[in-house]
Design an enzyme around this catalytic site. Sequence first.
Site, PDB file in Angstrom:
ATOM      1  N   GLU A 265      32.155  71.250  28.866  1.00  0.00           N
ATOM      2  CA  GLU A 265      31.365  70.022  28.784  1.00  0.00           C
ATOM      3  C   GLU A 265      30.138  70.280  29.639  1.00  0.00           C
ATOM      4  OE1 GLU A 265      32.786  66.351  30.753  1.00  0.00           O
ATOM      5  OE2 GLU A 265      30.604  66.345  30.789  1.00  0.00           O
ATOM      6  N   CYS A 302      27.905  62.886  33.948  1.00  0.00           N
ATOM      7  CA  CYS A 302      27.486  63.455  32.659  1.00  0.00           C
ATOM      8  C   CYS A 302      27.250  62.337  31.644  1.00  0.00           C
ATOM      9  CB  CYS A 302      28.520  64.432  32.152  1.00  0.00           C
ATOM     10  SG  CYS A 302      30.177  63.819  32.316  1.00  0.00           S
TER      11      CYS A 302
END
Length: 525
Positions: A265, A302
Amino acid sequence: MTLRGENLIGAEARRGTEAAFRAVEAATGEALEPDFPGASLADLDRACALAEAAFDTYRETDPETRAGFLEAIAANILEIGDDLVTRCMAETGLPRPRIEGERARTAGQLRLFAAVVREGSYVEARIDPALPDRKPLPRPDLRLRRIAVGPVAVFGASNFPLAFSVAGGDTASALAAGCPVVVKAHPAHPGTSELVGRAVQKAVASCGLPEGVFSLVFDAGQSIGQALVADPRIAAVGFTGSRRGGTALMAIAAGRPAPIPVYAEMSSINPVLLFPAALAARGAAIGKAFAASLTLGAGQFCTNPGLILAVPGPGLDAFLDAAAAALRESPAATMLTPGIRDAYRAGVDRVAGHAAVTRLAEGPEGAAAQGRAALFATDADAFLADPVLQEEMFGASALVVRCRDLAAMRAVLAHLEGQLTASLHLAPEDHAAARELLPLLERRVGRILVDGFGTGVEVAHAMVHGGPYPATSDGRTTSVGSLAIDRFLRPVSYQDVPDALLPAALQAANPLKLPRRTDGIPDPR
Ligand SMILES: NC(=O)c1ccc[n+]([C@@H]2O[C@H](COP(=O)([O-])OP(=O)(O)OC[C@H]3O[C@@H](n4cnc5c(N)ncnc54)[C@H](O)[C@@H]3O)[C@@H](O)[C@H]2O)c1
Ligand SMILES: O=CCCC(=O)C(=O)O
């Protein structure tokens, strides 16, 4: 609890023999005790050998044993008490409520996977019984289950020192799937990593599992992480971090004689779409809520809302006024590491210096270790013309793109790289326009949310924390929520295998009482 700066290799705690490093107190830059000498290649080899040796026993543990193990890890982490919280606060600069919340989330995540293991659907047990009289050809007896892929390498994330680190979502889902785990600690929080690693190691022992189910290695540089991904005994990788780091590990994994998947990720700017009627009805309120989401954790999420798309008008003006006012008052916040702070400042300077960008607001200047909030604006044509404007600024700043109409908003969305989330702010009058954009959004992002912001991911069955590249390396998966277990499983089919040789999951008597399908239909329970 005393920190010793030791690698945890199976049941052993070994001081490394390679270059040592120390944690740095995020707020002051002071080095913290103790030294963490890096693991040697021999240490790593031992960790991988133990993981491989543990694999066949661990993957066949019964559901109760494996679920109990996950719960024991959760209990052991909580049992560390305030030592974990204070060390983690010092290493990350994150405030106490955030660390306590993240610790609860980490324990809850482990318990969620315990429930998944007990429930058993993840095994996907399927039986297509033999049809010996079928014409023109008989059908064989076919049975399918999913098995663990093998030992998994996990890279702890800097920004979630508990929930995405040593016993975070990647580790919890891999262990739930039946995979031993070798963690490469993030160098920004080695003390937190050692404390949590010892909690996992203790659970391995108390549950009577093979020692190789878990190891934790430290490294001042990158060579141990690279060797870990290259090790032939490692079958998959979980990673959260930079695009550069994630793609470097993907290249190593792809270049192996037997390539393996890297579930990385990496980067996302999480577009926020402000629709006209919503802006007209509550532009100022959305602006205030946006500023709160943007500045959460110094913007080091994020899921941070880094891109705002809207059509100019009084509603957008109200949004911008409220957001700018809140950001001007938002105190600068300590960032995780000097490197992350420098990268953030460089990203902000790059955008601020762009000829087609104006600065709308800036938070107060802070101390050396801190990052200040910022809000910038440009227009759709400029955004479309320069890919630099869609690079992640990992911190509390965002770019507003003024779109002359909804068609321009669509063009900007179509031009975006893959994202973790998209947020839509809507009033009922906006629904028709939003409906038009949904198919495009589904292609770009992993999670679509309405009247909220992506920060604060719920750990649940229906969560997707993923998305097309570069949000992640594999948009078919999620790293948060129970579906994360899928990354570490693969199907095996058994054809005409006698009952006595079948795994328990597929035997006629169903001794594990798993949910199963026969001829595609769920068995009555
Ligand atoms: N989008 C996100 O979720 C997210 C999260 C954290 C950091 N970041 C970004 O990453 C930047 C750096 O932060 P970070 O230190 O957390 O991430 P990073 O990618 O630099 O490091 C993450 C982990 O991967 C290892 N690593 C990195 N590159 C490697 C390589 N080439 N070979 C072997 N191992 C390697 C590191 O040692 C560390 O353990 C931030 O400034 C930010 O831009 C993004
Ligand atoms: O930084 C990545 C994870 C973000 C997250 O889990 C959250 O927003 O809660």
